[in-house]
Scaffold this active site. Structure first.
Site, PDB file in Angstrom:
ATOM      1  N   HIS A 136      42.309 -13.597   2.393  1.00 42.38           N
ATOM      2  CA  HIS A 136      42.937 -12.949   1.500  1.00 42.38           C
ATOM      3  C   HIS A 136      44.171 -12.306   1.640  1.00 42.38           C
ATOM      4  O   HIS A 136      44.984 -11.830   0.573  1.00 42.38           O
ATOM      5  CB  HIS A 136      41.922 -11.629   1.148  1.00 42.38           C
ATOM      6  CG  HIS A 136      41.975 -10.770  -0.069  1.00 42.38           C
ATOM      7  ND1 HIS A 136      41.800 -11.400  -1.212  1.00 42.38           N
ATOM      8  CD2 HIS A 136      42.324  -9.350  -0.351  1.00 42.38           C
ATOM      9  CE1 HIS A 136      41.893 -10.558  -2.224  1.00 42.38           C
ATOM     10  NE2 HIS A 136      42.134  -9.290  -1.825  1.00 42.38           N
ATOM     11  N   ASP A 194      39.238 -17.356   1.305  1.00 45.97           N
ATOM     12  CA  ASP A 194      39.519 -16.157   0.261  1.00 45.97           C
ATOM     13  C   ASP A 194      38.351 -15.137  -0.217  1.00 45.97           C
ATOM     14  O   ASP A 194      37.542 -16.101  -0.743  1.00 45.97           O
ATOM     15  CB  ASP A 194      40.651 -16.093  -0.784  1.00 45.97           C
ATOM     16  CG  ASP A 194      41.567 -15.226  -1.254  1.00 45.97           C
ATOM     17  OD1 ASP A 194      41.030 -14.081  -1.215  1.00 45.97           O
ATOM     18  OD2 ASP A 194      42.414 -15.461  -1.600  1.00 45.97           O
ATOM     19  N   SER A 236      46.199  -9.337  -4.807  1.00 42.58           N
ATOM     20  CA  SER A 236      44.489  -8.650  -5.097  1.00 42.58           C
ATOM     21  C   SER A 236      44.804  -7.938  -6.418  1.00 42.58           C
ATOM     22  O   SER A 236      44.815  -8.240  -7.453  1.00 42.58           O
ATOM     23  CB  SER A 236      44.297  -7.884  -4.004  1.00 42.58           C
ATOM     24  OG  SER A 236      42.853  -8.009  -4.218  1.00 42.58           O
TER      25      SER A 236
END
Length: 299
Positions: A277, A250, A110
């Site tokens: 995610h 995601d 991320s």
């Protein structure tokens, strides 16, 4: 549950301290995998499953970025302090202090993947490879895709989000419930949520300084200093073999990841079909296979 660390501690970063954890031996042969967590303002806990790679001879280094976890907290610092450059300098300092700056691999998840890309475009001589997991190459792309994903939520959820955003009531229980519905679809589909992920969420909630400043109130309302961030026009400078990982569901959608694939010269991309995610906890076995194949390809 996770592999016992060989070492933990803190290292000085100017007048502050960065907490780290090493699993495996740093001089065992393979370059260490340096794990950059998300947020900004998250903690290392939710990525502890990567310690399994140490059993295959790849030392794994986790750390808590400045402002959260066991590293120095600075809740009174403002937007001028919390910058991409700050976290790049902290990463450089960690590599130097651990004595691995001449031979290492990055794993960024991320926000950590965004930070890894920023590091790699500078062409550091010791970087051997990089994994960018669940990361956007551009926050304008991320914001646009978040709006699209949000439009797919049930009408009552969308209405609750809009109603409380209009008054700035982000802490209202109804807003939090609606936000959780988005997160269940696009952030972590594991049920129940693993305890290591819960620890990170609790830590983030206890001190939202960095996240609130750089991102905003939540993943789909980006009002912070990263709002217009992009690395797209610099990706051609990345020289190392790069693996992209994302989930089919995601919040880092294919549109947000595509520029990495289009612009990085030596790149591959793996989409895990049952994940959002956090593929490392949603499809841990497949995730480990993908990581092992990539690391082995580095020699």
């Amino acid at each position: 549950m996770f592999t016992t660390p060989n070492a933990t501690g803190t290292i000085p970063f100017g007048e502050y301290r960065t907490w780290y954890r090493v699993t495996g031996e740093l001089d065992a042969g393979h370059p260490p995998l340096i794990v950059l967590h998300g947020g900004p303002g998250s903690t290392h806990d939710y990525l502890l499953s990567l310690t399994e790679l140490a059993a295959q001879g790849w030392p794994v280094v986790h750390y808590d970025q400045l402002g959260n976890g066991a590293s120095t907290r600075l809740p009174d610092r403002g937007a001028d302090f919390w910058t991409v450059d700050l976290f790049l300098r902290e990463l450089d300092n960690l590599l130097d202090r651990l004595g691995v700056a001449d031979d290492y691999v990055l794993f960024g998840q991320s926000w950590g993947g965004m930070l890894a890309a920023e590091h790699a475009v500078r062409q550091p001589t010791g970087l051997r490879g990089m994994v960018i997991a669940n990361s956007p190459a551009s926050m304008p792309l991320w914001r646009a895709e978040a709006l699209r994903l949000r439009s797919g939520l049930p009408g009552e959820i969308r209405d609750a989000l809009s109603r409380h955003e209009a008054t700035g009531a982000f802490d209202h229980p109804a807003y939090q419930h609606a936000m959780y519905a988005y997160y269940q679809r696009h952030v972590c589909r594991a049920d129940p949520i693993p305890p290591e992920v819960m620890r990170t969420l609790a830590a983030l909630g206890s001190d939202p300084t960095v996240y609130g400043t750089m991102n905003g109130p939540n993943d789909f309302t980006v009002t912070g200093t990263l709002r217009d961030w992009s690395v797209i026009d610099r990706l051609r400078a990345i020289e190392v073999p790069t693996l992209l990982i994302s989930g089919r569901h995601d919040e880092a959608t294919p549109a947000t990841v595509q520029p990495f694939y289009d612009e990085i010269p030596d790149v591959s991309w793996e989409i895990l079909e049952e994940s959002s995610h956090m593929p490392h906890v949603e499809e841990p076995e497949r995730f480990l296979e993908v990581m092992t194949e990539y690391l082995d390809s580095l020699g």
